[in-house]
Design a protein around this motif. Structure first.
Motif, short mmCIF file in Angstrom:
data_model
loop_
_atom_site.label_atom_id
_atom_site.label_comp_id
_atom_site.label_asym_id
_atom_site.label_seq_id
_atom_site.Cartn_x
_atom_site.Cartn_y
_atom_site.Cartn_z
N GLU A 1 -0.83 -3.54 3.70
CA GLU A 1 -1.70 -2.38 3.52
C GLU A 1 -0.98 -1.08 3.85
O GLU A 1 0.22 -1.07 4.13
CB GLU A 1 -2.96 -2.56 4.38
CG GLU A 1 -3.83 -3.71 3.91
CD GLU A 1 -5.14 -3.87 4.66
OE1 GLU A 1 -6.00 -4.59 4.16
OE2 GLU A 1 -5.29 -3.27 5.75
N ASP A 2 -1.71 0.04 3.83
CA ASP A 2 -1.14 1.38 4.02
C ASP A 2 -0.53 1.56 5.41
O ASP A 2 -0.98 0.99 6.40
CB ASP A 2 -2.23 2.44 3.86
CG ASP A 2 -2.83 2.48 2.46
OD1 ASP A 2 -2.24 1.91 1.52
OD2 ASP A 2 -3.90 3.10 2.32
N ASN A 3 0.49 2.43 5.46
CA ASN A 3 1.10 2.93 6.71
C ASN A 3 1.71 1.84 7.57
O ASN A 3 1.73 1.94 8.79
CB ASN A 3 0.07 3.73 7.52
CG ASN A 3 -0.49 4.88 6.72
OD1 ASN A 3 0.25 5.69 6.19
ND2 ASN A 3 -1.80 4.93 6.59
N GLY B 1 0.80 -1.22 0.00
CA GLY B 1 0.00 0.00 0.00
C GLY B 1 0.83 1.27 0.00
O GLY B 1 2.03 1.27 -0.30
N GLU C 1 -4.87 -4.35 12.24
CA GLU C 1 -4.61 -2.92 12.16
C GLU C 1 -3.94 -2.42 13.43
O GLU C 1 -4.35 -2.76 14.55
CB GLU C 1 -5.90 -2.15 11.93
CG GLU C 1 -6.44 -2.29 10.53
CD GLU C 1 -7.59 -1.34 10.24
OE1 GLU C 1 -7.66 -0.25 10.86
OE2 GLU C 1 -8.42 -1.69 9.40
N ARG D 1 -2.26 -5.69 8.04
CA ARG D 1 -3.31 -4.66 7.98
C ARG D 1 -2.73 -3.26 8.25
O ARG D 1 -1.63 -3.11 8.77
CB ARG D 1 -4.39 -4.96 9.00
CG ARG D 1 -5.17 -6.22 8.70
CD ARG D 1 -6.33 -5.88 7.83
NE ARG D 1 -7.17 -7.05 7.64
CZ ARG D 1 -7.99 -7.17 6.64
NH1 ARG D 1 -8.10 -6.22 5.74
NH2 ARG D 1 -8.74 -8.24 6.51
N LYS D 2 -3.52 -2.26 7.92
CA LYS D 2 -3.13 -0.85 8.01
C LYS D 2 -2.49 -0.51 9.37
O LYS D 2 -3.00 -0.88 10.41
CB LYS D 2 -4.34 0.06 7.82
CG LYS D 2 -4.92 0.00 6.45
CD LYS D 2 -6.15 0.87 6.33
CE LYS D 2 -6.77 0.70 4.96
NZ LYS D 2 -8.01 1.44 4.81
N GLY D 3 -1.38 0.20 9.28
CA GLY D 3 -0.78 0.80 10.46
C GLY D 3 -0.04 -0.13 11.39
O GLY D 3 0.42 0.31 12.44
#
Length: 161
Positions: free
Chosen positions: A70-72, A52, A121, A102-104
């Motif tokens: 995923e992002d960040n 991401g 996350e 997962r994100k973050g």
């Protein structure tokens, strides 16, 4: 614009703007890398990989087929991913296990992520951990095998068990 070191081998055209790719990286042709990522030196990214936006992958990491980030997300130096639970020389599975970050979430240096897990996350995996099962969102895990040691509060502070 992609910032690529001349000593990297970037075969993919699916790389987002403002992503930095440092020396001695290999990114295969079908890999997808988002915007504003930092791919540090000596990183290998295979074909069936999606990364991401705003992801940091530190030096010495190999991201094998079947991994989605995923992002960040932060992936520390020398983190090891696996994608085959029963590897044998010259014997290939019909499909590789799917691993999802997962994100973050953050993965500490030298951790091993066994194929097929989901890291939730904003979860945090401490350095040197061996992750053998799914990690819920917002939790802190470390050890070998990694065990839950606390929670990550919404403000980012750690609440230990």
């Amino acid at each position: 614009m992609i910032l690529r070191h001349p000593l990297s081998d970037i075969q993919s055209e699916n790389i987002g703007d403002n992503t930095r790719i440092w020396q001695f990286c290999v990114i295969l042709k079908d890999a997808k890398v988002g915007q504003n990522c930092n791919i540090c030196a000596h990183v290998l990214i295979e074909n069936d990989v999606e990364i991401g936006n705003n992801v940091t992958i530190k030096s010495g990491v190999q991201v094998w087929d079947g991994v989605t980030i995923e992002d960040n997300v932060f992936v520390g130096p020398n983190v090891t991913f696996t994608n085959d639970l029963f590897p044998r020389s010259k014997v290939y599975p019909k499909s590789f296990e799917r691993t999802l970050l997962r994100k973050g979430c953050s993965i500490g240096a030298n951790s091993t992520i066994v194929a097929g897990v989901v890291i939730g996350e904003s979860a945090f995996v401490g350095a040197g951990s061996v992750v053998t099962k799914d990690i819920p969102s917002g939790t802190l895990w470390y050890g070998n095998p990694a065990k839950m040691k606390g929670y990550i509060a919404e403000d980012g502070t750690v609440v230990k068990l």
